[in-house]
Design an enzyme around this catalytic site. Structure first.
Site, short mmCIF file in Angstrom:
data_model
loop_
_atom_site.label_atom_id
_atom_site.label_comp_id
_atom_site.label_asym_id
_atom_site.label_seq_id
_atom_site.Cartn_x
_atom_site.Cartn_y
_atom_site.Cartn_z
N ASP A 20 1.54 -4.24 9.66
CA ASP A 20 2.87 -4.31 10.30
C ASP A 20 3.58 -5.62 9.93
O ASP A 20 2.95 -6.62 9.62
CB ASP A 20 2.69 -4.21 11.82
CG ASP A 20 4.02 -3.91 12.51
OD1 ASP A 20 4.91 -3.33 11.87
OD2 ASP A 20 4.15 -4.27 13.69
N ASN A 68 6.81 7.57 11.23
CA ASN A 68 7.59 6.95 10.13
C ASN A 68 8.50 7.96 9.41
O ASN A 68 9.46 7.58 8.75
CB ASN A 68 6.67 6.28 9.10
CG ASN A 68 6.02 5.01 9.58
OD1 ASN A 68 4.96 4.62 9.09
ND2 ASN A 68 6.61 4.34 10.58
C1 FPP Z 1 5.06 -1.44 8.93
O1 FPP Z 1 6.01 -2.44 8.78
C2 FPP Z 1 4.61 -0.94 7.63
C3 FPP Z 1 4.79 0.31 7.18
C4 FPP Z 1 5.52 1.33 7.97
C5 FPP Z 1 4.35 0.76 5.85
C6 FPP Z 1 3.22 0.04 5.20
C7 FPP Z 1 3.32 0.26 3.73
C8 FPP Z 1 3.03 -0.63 2.76
C9 FPP Z 1 2.42 -1.92 3.05
C10 FPP Z 1 3.32 -0.34 1.33
C11 FPP Z 1 2.60 0.76 0.66
C12 FPP Z 1 1.24 1.04 1.14
C13 FPP Z 1 0.19 1.50 0.40
C14 FPP Z 1 -1.08 1.79 1.08
C15 FPP Z 1 0.23 1.69 -1.04
P1 FPP Z 1 7.42 -2.28 9.53
O2 FPP Z 1 8.40 -1.76 8.54
O3 FPP Z 1 7.27 -1.45 10.76
O4 FPP Z 1 7.70 -3.76 9.91
P2 FPP Z 1 8.54 -4.32 11.15
O5 FPP Z 1 7.72 -4.04 12.38
O6 FPP Z 1 8.63 -5.77 10.86
O7 FPP Z 1 9.86 -3.62 11.13
#
Ligand code: FPP
Length: 246
Positions: A20, A68
């Site tokens: 996250d 998501n």
């Molecule tokens: C949460 O951060 C993260 C995600 C929803 C996606 C995670 C994906 C990756 C790290 C890239 C690709 C992954 C792989 C396994 C190849 P957020 O967007 O909710 O962050 P925030 O809470 O700061 O808004």
């Protein structure tokens, strides 16, 4: 060096990670959220390598939740592209390192190209035994339990399962990947203390560690820090400390 405090004989067998903080990392730099996910891909590479070097048996990464899907289409599309990019760029190294790729989640909702890449990665690496890398994609913990219940009800209807005999072990066999053990350590980056519908069944006795570090900045040293913290805990599974230590 935090690694000096690490006990190499007590590495958690299964580490799960809620990656996250990508969006906040990007917003703090005046960048688009998508840029945060792109940088997050470097952390995925680094953490997979680190887990392998440290001797972690299974690493589960929460790459994309069912919730998501409700994000803006441009963000969803980019996350799908990044998954494909990871497989394209890293599969050879993952395979060379003896890592087996597994997946959990409702893969049927993924674009066909992403689904195919993941299925290919699973097939190529299915005999590898060094480490397991589990991608939770299009995954929800409650959905997993509902999907398990549906299949179980079907088996009960056709007489394969006796509802009177149903116990936790039998139920767990209906989860997405029953061969994967429950996580010993669950790390959440980005500072929030929430489970966010991740592995709800499997984390009953998992140790939880929240790191303030946002995922795009998360590297081996942060993973080691989490493991050192884990090694300082006493897992009691509902028993008393005296019982556990005797
Ligand atoms: C949460 O951060 C993260 C995600 C929803 C996606 C995670 C994906 C990756 C790290 C890239 C690709 C992954 C792989 C396994 C190849 P957020 O967007 O909710 O962050 P925030 O809470 O700061 O808004």
């Amino acid at each position: 060096m935090v690694e000096r405090r690490l006990d190499p004989r007590a590495i958690p067998r299964h580490v799960a990670v809620i990656m996250d903080g990508n969006g906040r990392w990007a917003e703090a730099r005046g960048l688009s959220r998508i840029e945060g996910h792109r940088q997050g891909l470097d952390s995925v590479r680094a953490v997979v390598r680190a887990a392998h070097e440290l001797g972690v048996g299974t690493l589960t990464l929460y790459a994309f939740s069912l919730e998501n899907w409700n994000r803006p289409k441009s963000e969803v599309d980019e996350l799908m592209r990044l998954l494909e990019r990871y497989v394209d760029a890293e599969l050879a190294e993952v395979h060379r390192n003896g890592i087996r790729v597994r997946t959990i989640g409702r893969l049927d909702r993924l674009p066909a190209s992403v689904c195919e890449k993941l299925v290919q990665a699973r097939a190529l690496t299915c005999d590898n035994r060094e480490m397991q890398l589990v991608f939770a994609v299009s995954y929800g913990g409650r959905a997993e339990i509902v999907d398990a219940a549906k299949r179980l009800l079907h088996d009960a209807e056709v007489g394969k399962v006796d509802p009177e005999q149903l116990d936790e072990k039998t139920f767990a066999a209906y989860l997405y990947d029953p061969e994967v053990s429950d996580p010993d350590l669950l790390i959440r980056t980005g500072g929030e203390s929430r489970v966010s519908n991740f592995l709800l069944w499997q984390i009953a006795y998992t140790e939880f560690y929240v790191s303030a570090v946002r995922w795009p900045d998360f590297r081996k040293s942060h993973l080691v820090e989490a493991i050192v913290d884990y090694q300082g805990r006493e897992r009691r599974y509902g028993l008393t400390g005296l019982q556990v230590r005797s």
